[in-house]
Design a protein around this motif. Structure first.
Motif, mmCIF file in Angstrom:
data_model
loop_
_atom_site.group_PDB
_atom_site.id
_atom_site.type_symbol
_atom_site.label_atom_id
_atom_site.label_comp_id
_atom_site.label_asym_id
_atom_site.label_seq_id
_atom_site.Cartn_x
_atom_site.Cartn_y
_atom_site.Cartn_z
ATOM 1 N N GLU A 71 0.824 -1.208 0.000
ATOM 2 C CA GLU A 71 0.000 0.000 0.000
ATOM 3 C C GLU A 71 0.859 1.260 0.000
ATOM 4 O O GLU A 71 0.580 2.207 -0.733
ATOM 5 C CB GLU A 71 -0.936 -0.005 1.204
ATOM 6 C CG GLU A 71 -1.781 1.252 1.361
ATOM 7 C CD GLU A 71 -2.770 1.485 0.236
ATOM 8 O OE1 GLU A 71 -3.328 2.588 0.183
ATOM 9 O OE2 GLU A 71 -2.991 0.560 -0.588
ATOM 10 N N SER A 74 2.316 1.697 -3.411
ATOM 11 C CA SER A 74 1.286 2.028 -4.402
ATOM 12 C C SER A 74 0.853 3.485 -4.262
ATOM 13 O O SER A 74 0.651 4.188 -5.253
ATOM 14 C CB SER A 74 0.078 1.101 -4.238
ATOM 15 O OG SER A 74 0.422 -0.234 -4.499
ATOM 16 N N GLN A 75 0.711 3.967 -3.007
ATOM 17 C CA GLN A 75 0.374 5.372 -2.806
ATOM 18 C C GLN A 75 1.512 6.274 -3.297
ATOM 19 O O GLN A 75 1.268 7.335 -3.883
ATOM 20 C CB GLN A 75 0.081 5.628 -1.328
ATOM 21 C CG GLN A 75 -1.212 5.000 -0.853
ATOM 22 C CD GLN A 75 -1.606 5.452 0.552
ATOM 23 O OE1 GLN A 75 -0.988 6.309 1.146
ATOM 24 N NE2 GLN A 75 -2.668 4.868 1.074
ATOM 25 N N SER A 78 1.325 6.457 -7.002
ATOM 26 C CA SER A 78 0.181 7.273 -7.418
ATOM 27 C C SER A 78 0.499 8.758 -7.319
ATOM 28 O O SER A 78 0.122 9.545 -8.191
ATOM 29 C CB SER A 78 -1.051 6.939 -6.552
ATOM 30 O OG SER A 78 -1.513 5.631 -6.810
ATOM 31 N N TYR A 106 1.313 10.138 5.446
ATOM 32 C CA TYR A 106 0.612 8.890 5.145
ATOM 33 C C TYR A 106 1.114 7.798 6.083
ATOM 34 O O TYR A 106 2.328 7.620 6.235
ATOM 35 C CB TYR A 106 0.886 8.447 3.701
ATOM 36 C CG TYR A 106 0.186 9.255 2.647
ATOM 37 C CD1 TYR A 106 -0.951 8.771 2.000
ATOM 38 C CD2 TYR A 106 0.668 10.502 2.257
ATOM 39 C CE1 TYR A 106 -1.593 9.506 1.015
ATOM 40 C CE2 TYR A 106 0.031 11.250 1.279
ATOM 41 C CZ TYR A 106 -1.090 10.738 0.657
ATOM 42 O OH TYR A 106 -1.717 11.473 -0.313
ATOM 43 N N THR A 108 0.453 3.680 6.729
ATOM 44 C CA THR A 108 -0.200 2.405 6.411
ATOM 45 C C THR A 108 0.145 1.346 7.444
ATOM 46 O O THR A 108 -0.512 0.313 7.509
ATOM 47 C CB THR A 108 0.234 1.885 5.029
ATOM 48 O OG1 THR A 108 1.625 1.540 5.072
ATOM 49 C CG2 THR A 108 0.005 2.937 3.952
ATOM 50 N N CYS A 133 -5.315 4.194 6.561
ATOM 51 C CA CYS A 133 -6.080 3.240 5.754
ATOM 52 C C CYS A 133 -6.329 1.978 6.573
ATOM 53 O O CYS A 133 -6.081 1.934 7.791
ATOM 54 C CB CYS A 133 -5.328 2.922 4.459
ATOM 55 S SG CYS A 133 -3.763 2.057 4.731
ATOM 56 N N GLY A 236 -4.377 3.004 -2.269
ATOM 57 C CA GLY A 236 -3.256 2.982 -3.200
ATOM 58 C C GLY A 236 -3.268 1.745 -4.072
ATOM 59 O O GLY A 236 -3.179 1.827 -5.307
ATOM 60 N N HIS A 239 -6.256 1.873 -6.444
ATOM 61 C CA HIS A 239 -6.020 2.794 -7.562
ATOM 62 C C HIS A 239 -5.030 2.189 -8.546
ATOM 63 O O HIS A 239 -5.261 2.174 -9.761
ATOM 64 C CB HIS A 239 -5.474 4.112 -6.998
ATOM 65 C CG HIS A 239 -5.238 5.169 -8.013
ATOM 66 N ND1 HIS A 239 -4.022 5.784 -8.182
ATOM 67 C CD2 HIS A 239 -6.056 5.744 -8.922
ATOM 68 C CE1 HIS A 239 -4.096 6.685 -9.148
ATOM 69 N NE2 HIS A 239 -5.326 6.680 -9.609
ATOM 70 N N ILE A 251 -7.083 10.503 -4.705
ATOM 71 C CA ILE A 251 -5.662 10.370 -4.404
ATOM 72 C C ILE A 251 -5.047 11.724 -4.073
ATOM 73 O O ILE A 251 -4.201 11.848 -3.195
ATOM 74 C CB ILE A 251 -4.933 9.719 -5.599
ATOM 75 C CG1 ILE A 251 -5.448 8.289 -5.826
ATOM 76 C CG2 ILE A 251 -3.416 9.728 -5.401
ATOM 77 C CD1 ILE A 251 -5.217 7.345 -4.660
#
Length: 353
Positions: A71, A74-75, A78, A106, A108, A133, A236, A239, A251
């Motif tokens: 995650e 991936s974020q 993005s 952020y 996670t 998240c 993330g 998306h 996002i």
């Protein structure tokens, strides 16, 4: 190991090296601009969840790993597509001094030391924007359940696990039965989910989006001068794994709320997952903008706007030479040029006084 592709790769490498050489005076001394966005790199949970190395040649960091690791990357990818510079921070950076430079954080990681959970919430109260998240900050460094974050923030998570993400693109798409409207909608448009979702309760929070069953999916909790955005799924990976272009506004929402503006903005290529990345490097010699055209298709006109810490004297493309530019609001410059199918490097020189 790529020798079987040498006839195709070597000419491309030669061209890339030629571009680097022509822009070396701004690339070599260049440094990434100071970021206002940070991501917590998970540390404590790896002691408890390390699944081992599945494949030593795996370069896809959101494959064959714990979900919170997939995650965070991936974020990151993005935001990279939106040309937002990001710093990775460690748990030891979660102090008033360590968090002070940032407007957005952020998290996670399910495991965060209790004292650092307290520091993060206090940072939010002073104006920070926290993005959490599925499963974030629900345990301490010893892997004992922790209610520190839930008590201080009022955000309580339910029915979550600690899954391994073997392959993002093969995770189950949590679609609805209507093929014309398979995804839920919220204040900022459609959003998609893959893999996992959880429940969330948040006293005094605003529900920005709901799952198809009507339960909260995305909530915003204002706290002091700041706010917390909580996604009860993995935004993330959802998306990225769906390559869902209509989710872009979700996002970029944390940056919008925090007043963070990327130093470089470019034309968005509509209805396309691949975009053009434009990382910026700054030095006393000027600026270097590397244009990475992920679409693989040339464009006749492509507009770029740059916010720079100096007055611009000239803009030059290593492939096409001098580029006319204009000054715009807020000390920015804008210019338009044809875009190569692969890449280009722009050299921006400052005025000397």
């Amino acid at each position: 190991c790529y020798s079987f592709k040498a006839d195709k790769l070597l000419p491309r490498m030669s061209r890339a090296h030629h571009m680097i050489g022509k822009a070396e005076d701004v690339l070599w001394p260049g440094k990434r601009p100071t970021s206002e966005v940070a991501m917590l790199f998970p540390m404590s949970p790896q002691v408890w969840d390390q699944p081992g190395i599945f494949d030593a040649t795996n370069t896809l960091v959101y494959f064959k790993t714990m979900s919170y690791m997939g995650e965070i990357y991936s974020q990151f990818f993005s935001l990279l597509r939106r040309n937002v510079p990001v710093d990775f921070v460690e748990e030891l950076d979660l102090t008033p001094k360590g968090l002070k430079p940032y407007k957005v954080l952020y998290v996670t990681s399910p495991n965060v030391p209790r004292e650092h959970q307290e520091n993060v919430v206090e940072w939010v109260r002073k104006g920070g924007t926290l993005v959490t998240c599925y499963g974030s900050m629900t345990a301490d460094r010893y892997n004992e359940p922790s209610d520190v974050f839930s008590k201080l923030s009022g955000i309580r998570q339910k029915e979550f696990k600690r899954p391994i993400a073997y392959k993002v693109f093969s995770l189950k798409r949590l679609k609805g039965p209507d093929p014309k409207n398979p995804w839920p909608k919220g204040e900022h448009g459609e959003f998609c989910m893959i893999g996992y979702k959880a429940g969330v309760d948040a006293d005094g929070a605003k529900v920005l989006g709901r799952f198809l069953d009507g339960s909260p999916a995305i909530v915003r909790k204002d706290l002091g001068r700041g706010r917390i955005l909580h996604y009860a799924f993995f935004p993330g990976m959802s998306h990225w794994g769906n390559q869902f272009t209509r989710m872009t506004d979700w996002i970029t929402l944390p940056m919008e709320l925090a007043g963070v503006e990327p130093p470089i903005t470019v034309d968005e290529i509509s209805n396309s997952w691949p975009q053009v990345e434009a990382p910026l490097l700054l030095s006393d010699s000027g600026a270097a903008i590397t244009l990475l055209n992920r679409t693989g298709k040339p464009r006749d006109k492509f507009r770029i706007t740059a916010r720079l810490p100096f007055e611009t004297a000239s803009v030059e493309s290593v492939g096409m030479g001098k580029v006319p530019f204009e000054k715009t609001a807020g000390g920015r410059i804008s210019f338009t040029l044809p875009l190569d199918a692969n890449a280009d490097v722009l050299k921006i020189k400052p005025k000397r006084r």
